[in-house]
Design a protein around this motif. Structure first.
Motif, PDB file in Angstrom:
ATOM      1  N   GLY A 118       0.681  -1.215   0.048  1.00 17.75           N
ATOM      2  CA  GLY A 118      -0.097  -0.245   0.021  1.00 17.75           C
ATOM      3  C   GLY A 118       0.791   1.363  -0.081  1.00 17.75           C
ATOM      4  O   GLY A 118       0.351   2.199  -0.412  1.00 17.75           O
ATOM      5  N   HIS A 119       2.047   1.232   0.508  1.00 17.91           N
ATOM      6  CA  HIS A 119       2.934   2.488   0.593  1.00 17.91           C
ATOM      7  C   HIS A 119       3.121   3.213  -0.956  1.00 17.91           C
ATOM      8  O   HIS A 119       3.026   4.323  -1.108  1.00 17.91           O
ATOM      9  N   SER A 120       3.264   1.956  -1.939  1.00 11.26           N
ATOM     10  CA  SER A 120       3.633   2.736  -3.052  1.00 11.26           C
ATOM     11  C   SER A 120       2.404   3.137  -3.844  1.00 11.26           C
ATOM     12  O   SER A 120       2.332   3.930  -4.767  1.00 11.26           O
ATOM     13  N   PHE A 121       1.022   2.866  -3.217  1.00 12.59           N
ATOM     14  CA  PHE A 121       0.077   3.487  -3.988  1.00 12.59           C
ATOM     15  C   PHE A 121       0.008   4.950  -3.621  1.00 12.59           C
ATOM     16  O   PHE A 121      -0.823   5.650  -4.355  1.00 12.59           O
ATOM     17  N   LEU A 122       0.613   5.412  -2.622  1.00  9.40           N
ATOM     18  CA  LEU A 122       0.612   7.000  -2.215  1.00  9.40           C
ATOM     19  C   LEU A 122       1.181   7.520  -3.228  1.00  9.40           C
ATOM     20  O   LEU A 122       0.631   8.804  -3.634  1.00  9.40           O
ATOM     21  N   ASP A 123       1.872   7.018  -4.120  1.00  8.80           N
ATOM     22  CA  ASP A 123       3.014   7.553  -4.959  1.00  8.80           C
ATOM     23  C   ASP A 123       1.846   7.963  -6.278  1.00  8.80           C
ATOM     24  O   ASP A 123       2.089   8.856  -6.937  1.00  8.80           O
ATOM     25  N   ARG A 124       0.739   7.172  -6.317  1.00  5.19           N
ATOM     26  CA  ARG A 124      -0.089   7.382  -7.448  1.00  5.19           C
ATOM     27  C   ARG A 124      -1.229   8.344  -7.458  1.00  5.19           C
ATOM     28  O   ARG A 124      -1.642   8.821  -8.441  1.00  5.19           O
ATOM     29  N   VAL A 125      -1.291   8.792  -6.182  1.00  5.03           N
ATOM     30  CA  VAL A 125      -2.266   9.384  -5.740  1.00  5.03           C
ATOM     31  C   VAL A 125      -2.353  10.838  -6.518  1.00  5.03           C
ATOM     32  O   VAL A 125      -3.274  11.516  -7.127  1.00  5.03           O
ATOM     33  N   PHE A 126      -1.023  11.573  -6.528  1.00  2.63           N
ATOM     34  CA  PHE A 126      -1.016  12.793  -7.244  1.00  2.63           C
ATOM     35  C   PHE A 126      -1.294  12.770  -8.803  1.00  2.63           C
ATOM     36  O   PHE A 126      -1.981  13.630  -9.182  1.00  2.63           O
ATOM     37  N   ASN A 127      -0.814  11.674  -9.300  1.00  2.00           N
ATOM     38  CA  ASN A 127      -1.109  11.370 -10.685  1.00  2.00           C
ATOM     39  C   ASN A 127      -2.666  11.211 -11.090  1.00  2.00           C
ATOM     40  O   ASN A 127      -3.301  11.890 -11.974  1.00  2.00           O
ATOM     41  N   ILE A 128      -3.396  10.522 -10.297  1.00  3.02           N
ATOM     42  CA  ILE A 128      -4.614  10.332 -10.351  1.00  3.02           C
ATOM     43  C   ILE A 128      -5.427  11.637 -10.069  1.00  3.02           C
ATOM     44  O   ILE A 128      -6.197  11.745 -10.972  1.00  3.02           O
ATOM     45  N   LEU A 129      -5.063  12.316  -9.151  1.00  5.53           N
ATOM     46  CA  LEU A 129      -5.692  13.642  -8.864  1.00  5.53           C
ATOM     47  C   LEU A 129      -5.302  14.602 -10.199  1.00  5.53           C
ATOM     48  O   LEU A 129      -6.676  15.240 -10.500  1.00  5.53           O
ATOM     49  N   LYS A 130      -4.327  14.647 -10.454  1.00  5.72           N
ATOM     50  CA  LYS A 130      -4.177  15.569 -11.496  1.00  5.72           C
ATOM     51  C   LYS A 130      -4.728  15.266 -12.895  1.00  5.72           C
ATOM     52  O   LYS A 130      -5.208  16.322 -13.756  1.00  5.72           O
ATOM     53  N   ASP A 131      -5.037  13.854 -13.096  1.00  2.00           N
ATOM     54  CA  ASP A 131      -5.828  13.503 -14.489  1.00  2.00           C
ATOM     55  C   ASP A 131      -7.322  13.836 -14.157  1.00  2.00           C
ATOM     56  O   ASP A 131      -8.006  14.261 -15.002  1.00  2.00           O
ATOM     57  N   GLU A 132      -7.739  13.300 -13.112  1.00 10.04           N
ATOM     58  CA  GLU A 132      -9.072  13.255 -12.832  1.00 10.04           C
ATOM     59  C   GLU A 132      -9.576  14.749 -12.533  1.00 10.04           C
ATOM     60  O   GLU A 132     -11.017  14.906 -12.312  1.00 10.04           O
ATOM     61  N   THR A 133      -8.871  15.833 -12.398  1.00  6.09           N
ATOM     62  CA  THR A 133      -9.235  17.041 -12.111  1.00  6.09           C
ATOM     63  C   THR A 133      -8.959  17.972 -13.012  1.00  6.09           C
ATOM     64  O   THR A 133      -8.692  19.457 -12.928  1.00  6.09           O
ATOM     65  N   ALA A 134      -8.253  17.748 -14.204  1.00  3.44           N
ATOM     66  CA  ALA A 134      -7.737  18.430 -15.326  1.00  3.44           C
ATOM     67  C   ALA A 134      -8.796  19.221 -15.922  1.00  3.44           C
ATOM     68  O   ALA A 134      -9.988  19.026 -15.830  1.00  3.44           O
ATOM     69  N   ASP A 135      -8.137  20.204 -16.633  1.00  2.00           N
ATOM     70  CA  ASP A 135      -8.923  21.357 -17.108  1.00  2.00           C
ATOM     71  C   ASP A 135     -10.146  20.723 -18.067  1.00  2.00           C
ATOM     72  O   ASP A 135     -11.343  20.950 -18.110  1.00  2.00           O
ATOM     73  N   GLU A 136      -9.773  19.656 -18.819  1.00  2.00           N
ATOM     74  CA  GLU A 136     -10.792  19.289 -19.764  1.00  2.00           C
ATOM     75  C   GLU A 136     -11.798  18.178 -19.190  1.00  2.00           C
ATOM     76  O   GLU A 136     -12.868  18.065 -19.922  1.00  2.00           O
ATOM     77  N   VAL A 137     -11.734  17.924 -18.197  1.00  2.00           N
ATOM     78  CA  VAL A 137     -12.708  17.109 -17.537  1.00  2.00           C
ATOM     79  C   VAL A 137     -14.013  17.843 -17.064  1.00  2.00           C
ATOM     80  O   VAL A 137     -13.793  18.991 -16.543  1.00  2.00           O
ATOM     81  N   PRO A 138     -15.155  17.184 -17.674  1.00  2.00           N
ATOM     82  CA  PRO A 138     -16.484  17.808 -17.308  1.00  2.00           C
ATOM     83  C   PRO A 138     -16.623  17.945 -15.790  1.00  2.00           C
ATOM     84  O   PRO A 138     -16.165  17.140 -15.021  1.00  2.00           O
ATOM     85  N   LEU A 139     -17.344  19.010 -15.262  1.00  2.00           N
ATOM     86  CA  LEU A 139     -17.957  19.371 -14.069  1.00  2.00           C
ATOM     87  C   LEU A 139     -18.606  17.986 -13.497  1.00  2.00           C
ATOM     88  O   LEU A 139     -18.571  17.646 -12.301  1.00  2.00           O
ATOM     89  N   ILE A 140     -19.410  17.377 -14.225  1.00  2.00           N
ATOM     90  CA  ILE A 140     -20.395  16.355 -13.833  1.00  2.00           C
ATOM     91  C   ILE A 140     -20.408  15.303 -15.183  1.00  2.00           C
ATOM     92  O   ILE A 140     -20.845  15.993 -15.969  1.00  2.00           O
ATOM     93  N   GLN A 141     -20.621  14.135 -14.993  1.00  2.00           N
ATOM     94  CA  GLN A 141     -21.179  13.246 -15.762  1.00  2.00           C
ATOM     95  C   GLN A 141     -22.285  12.615 -14.845  1.00  2.00           C
ATOM     96  O   GLN A 141     -22.265  11.307 -14.442  1.00  2.00           O
ATOM     97  N   PHE A 142     -23.548  13.227 -15.091  1.00  2.00           N
ATOM     98  CA  PHE A 142     -24.593  12.816 -14.259  1.00  2.00           C
ATOM     99  C   PHE A 142     -25.132  11.450 -14.660  1.00  2.00           C
ATOM    100  O   PHE A 142     -25.253  11.300 -15.935  1.00  2.00           O
ATOM    101  N   LYS A 143     -25.436  10.506 -13.738  1.00  2.00           N
ATOM    102  CA  LYS A 143     -25.926   9.248 -13.953  1.00  2.00           C
ATOM    103  C   LYS A 143     -26.952   9.222 -12.801  1.00  2.00           C
ATOM    104  O   LYS A 143     -26.582   9.340 -11.672  1.00  2.00           O
ATOM    105  N   HIS A 144     -28.164   8.444 -13.124  1.00  2.00           N
ATOM    106  CA  HIS A 144     -29.267   8.292 -12.180  1.00  2.00           C
ATOM    107  C   HIS A 144     -28.564   7.375 -11.013  1.00  2.00           C
ATOM    108  O   HIS A 144     -27.838   6.208 -11.679  1.00  2.00           O
TER     109      HIS A 144
END
Lengths: 483, 483
Positions: free
Chosen positions: A5-31
């Motif tokens: 699990g310790h190495s997973f912490l290194d992935r957090v930054f990249n995940i966050l960077k990708d998933e909050t990037a400018d081109e990411v939409p505000l919401i993909q709404f699903k019921h």
């Protein structure tokens, strides 16, 4: 044991960077049902997965989560965070510490004390006391507990039953947490007397006066007036000076719920809107709202030093031993109703240390200047109609009236249609990912929109115009068949 | 507006890496006034600083903070975090979201529901309900509120005053949160009847029976029995089956405070120690204790579906609109006493997804195996004396008796000296940064130590021996002149 699990912490930054990037939409709404279906394997936790699969699931979860950092996230009274606050919360989380005693949280204890001292001065009640709480609703519980204990200290051991029937006063536009608190603490919701507001949403102080007289006449014991500095919907600030006079006259505890509006105190020019707050017996303020501290960051303040400890202490001997080798007055945890308690002060310290009083003043002034621009734009714009043109906090409330509705007679049916069009328009804005905005009815007003502004690193006037344009464009897609 | 601060986030990882490195001491203890002096410039927030200065201050703050990730941090019932949990909390913080409605927290809402569903099954009450709360003490408030509302739903509107005088039963070794809750909710602390425990710390069920009869005889209304699964000091688990029978007989709400011991439910072999928990009306469990979820991670469970919502809902029309475009049964926030609420479920989801039921079972079994090793080592070791040799939860309580004390008669003076030696020894251990350990008196027992074990990525038997060695070595430095 392994170090999985310790190495997973290194992935957090990249995940966050990708998933909050400018081109990411505000919401993909699903019921809800649809979303459960899409994520059914990801949400299942009975079988473990490896780090790669975990990352895939996390990314999918974040893809369907709302990006509260966008300028188009205007759904609540919070938004993106001050990055210093986020750094502070990440560090505090990594140091996994509870706030109860000096021995486990030596510096964090001092930081909480310093922050409270600084904020007490800012709010005009130096020498008081305070605590970080897990949100405004818990702060409301603290306030009622303190007020009741001050009048009837025997309540702690004897309970409510032998006390006189108490009443609590609050405006009809105030936050619902006072209702929940009245239930929990044993007053009962009927003990909460709702005072009428004027068209801007401020408590009518003369009505408060009359209500207190009426309750006294009924043999009730008025114990608490909740003034609001920043109502949830309209952003109204009650006349705190006038309410303070009433409280003084009748010797009633004055609480100011400044959870939303408290941020204005940071601004040298805006803080006069809360004139009179210095007369309060207690105040609550949520820096996690207007100034962008990460959730949760909530402060409860009292004028009287010592009362918080006296009211809440239980003197657990396994935790608050009196024979410790250091000055146990620094073990501040027994003031709290909680035992374990997060280090919520550190993120606020980071923000304040990085920006200083002057920097936070600028943050606040910018939020209000954007709001003023938004109010003016809406006032001038065809098809938009303001619910109130008073701007005390950064809330702008309005209806959007589609072209086909504009020339009609504004009778009950017309308003009934507007009431349905507003949520429909919200739906279109959400599904198209253009804007998340709040709507609500209020008193006699049919469903309308609330745009509220909080700290944002990039929000400027052009974004406000974009937001209004989105409302217009989606607004013109609504027709009577849809609602 | 500027984007000041975003680059500071990049520094966080390096700061944390350096300040929690292996060679960093557990604690550099400074007395409060001394620490205030050392950090006076750092703590001052009125003037802003640049990122370099901020980093220096942060590093200084962390240097004087306790490293709860060390194997030698045994001061509380929590320790280092599961790295998956930390990753989860970092992500949740970065997504700054409140848990009240589906529209702002679509996936996080589903995750909370899924986690509660899974945990309800694990605790033997499938089909129940639950909520993540900001800690065990708030869960205790939830439990009492639910029990009271179930018996007297009119309490919500009418308050406590017209209700019969209620009594609450709990063991003398139970957590102090019930005292605070009794005050806050208007029962009064005198309504809490303390039931004697046996030498292992378990509630004597026959005493409970007698106490209920006595209260009934006094015309009181017994409303709540708080059974403890894992007392704070000795780690005792009450006889839940026997207590369930009593509660059934008298029709009293049975709550199980499993904040500490709930982790045992994860282990196929250990969970039988909580046999009878399936009869509870409500249960609280803090995954932030034994299994290493980051603080705060606390769950409140109820057997009866719907009660939580019915008791706590206030139906705020600006937030829980009924004319939304999706299924509003997924807006779960009105079950809560809070309005804004952190996403505490996500970190637990991360841990569970990465480890699965089997992995968490292993975590728990390892914690208990280390504790058993510690108990055996202490039992065999000269100079150590166990307070209780029952091991239900991973708590080991003992005295250390320095050589010069060993041959003396164990009269009142002898015990009075042990009572003073224990905190002195703790002081030496802390100041030398060798160990942070809890101590407390309990009932007739003079000050003794509590070693408790929780999730740790590297903790093994040799660390336990090192800990005992530290106690011996510092223990032999204590003499009568010091105390």
């Amino acid at each position: 044991m392994d170090t999985k699990g310790h190495s997973f912490l290194d992935r957090v930054f990249n995940i966050l960077k990708d998933e909050t990037a400018d081109e990411v939409p505000l919401i993909q709404f699903k019921h809800p049902k649809e979303l459960e279906e899409i994520l059914s394997n990801d949400l299942d936790i009975s079988i473990n997965v490896d780090d790669k699969e975990l990352e895939n699931s996390v990314r999918k979860i974040l893809q369907y989560s709302v990006k509260t950092n966008k300028v188009t996230f205007r759904n609540q009274l919070y938004g993106p965070m001050d990055p210093y606050g986020l750094a502070g919360t990440w560090i505090a989380e990594a140091f996994n510490t509870s706030q109860y005693t000096f021995e486990v949280a030596p510096v964090f204890t001092l930081i909480e004390l310093k922050m409270i001292e600084h904020i007490l001065k800012l709010f005009g009640i130096p020498g008081g006391d305070g605590i970080f709480s897990p949100g405004g609703s818990v702060s409301m519980l603290y306030a009622l507990v303190a007020a009741r204990f001050k009048k009837f200290p025997e309540v702690k051991s004897k309970g409510m039953q032998k006390l006189p029937e108490m009443t609590i006063f609050t405006s009809e536009d105030s936050h619902y947490s006072i209702i929940k608190a009245a239930h929990w603490l044993g007053f009962g919701t009927e003990s909460v007397i709702s005072i009428k507001t004027n068209s801007s949403g401020q408590m009518i102080v003369n009505e408060l006066n009359k209500a207190i007289e009426r309750q006294l006449g009924l043999g009730k014991y008025p114990v608490f007036v909740n003034a609001t500095a920043g109502t949830t919907v309209l952003g109204a600030i009650d006349d705190l000076e006038a309410i303070a006079s009433v409280c003084k006259k009748y010797d009633i505890w004055m609480h100011v719920d400044a959870c939303w509006g408290g941020g204005l105190m940071l601004s040298a020019t805006l803080r006069k809107r809360l004139q009179g707050i210095q007369f309060a017996d207690s105040i609550s303020w949520n820096p996690h709202k207007m100034i962008g501290a990460p959730l949760q960051c909530s402060i409860f303040l009292l004028k009287e030093k010592g009362l918080l400890h006296e009211a809440n202490a239980a003197a657990a001997q396994y935790l608050f031993q009196q024979d410790k080798f250091y000055d146990v007055r620094y073990d501040t945890g027994d003031k709290s109703v909680q035992c374990g308690r997060k280090i919520d002060s550190f993120k606020l310290w980071m923000m304040w240390k990085a920006r200083g009083d002057i920097g936070l003043c600028k943050v606040m002034d910018h939020v209000m200047s954007i709001s003023e621009f938004c109010l003016r734009s809406i006032a001038e714009r065809e098809g938009f109609r303001l619910v109130s043109d008073t701007l005390q906090c950064p809330n702008i409330c309005f209806w959007y009236i589609p072209v086909f509705m504009r020339k009609r007679e504004e009778n009950d049916e017309w308003w009934a249609l507007i009431h349905k069009i507003t949520p429909k328009l919200k739906e279109l804005l959400t599904l198209s990912s253009r804007l998340m905005i709040a709507y609500t009815p209020l008193r006699h007003h049919k469903n309308f929109f609330r745009l509220a502004f909080t700290f944002h690193p990039v929000l400027e006037e052009n974004h406000v115009l974009e937001i209004l344009k989105s409302i217009e464009e989606c607004g013109e897609m609504v027709n009577t068949d849809m609602v």
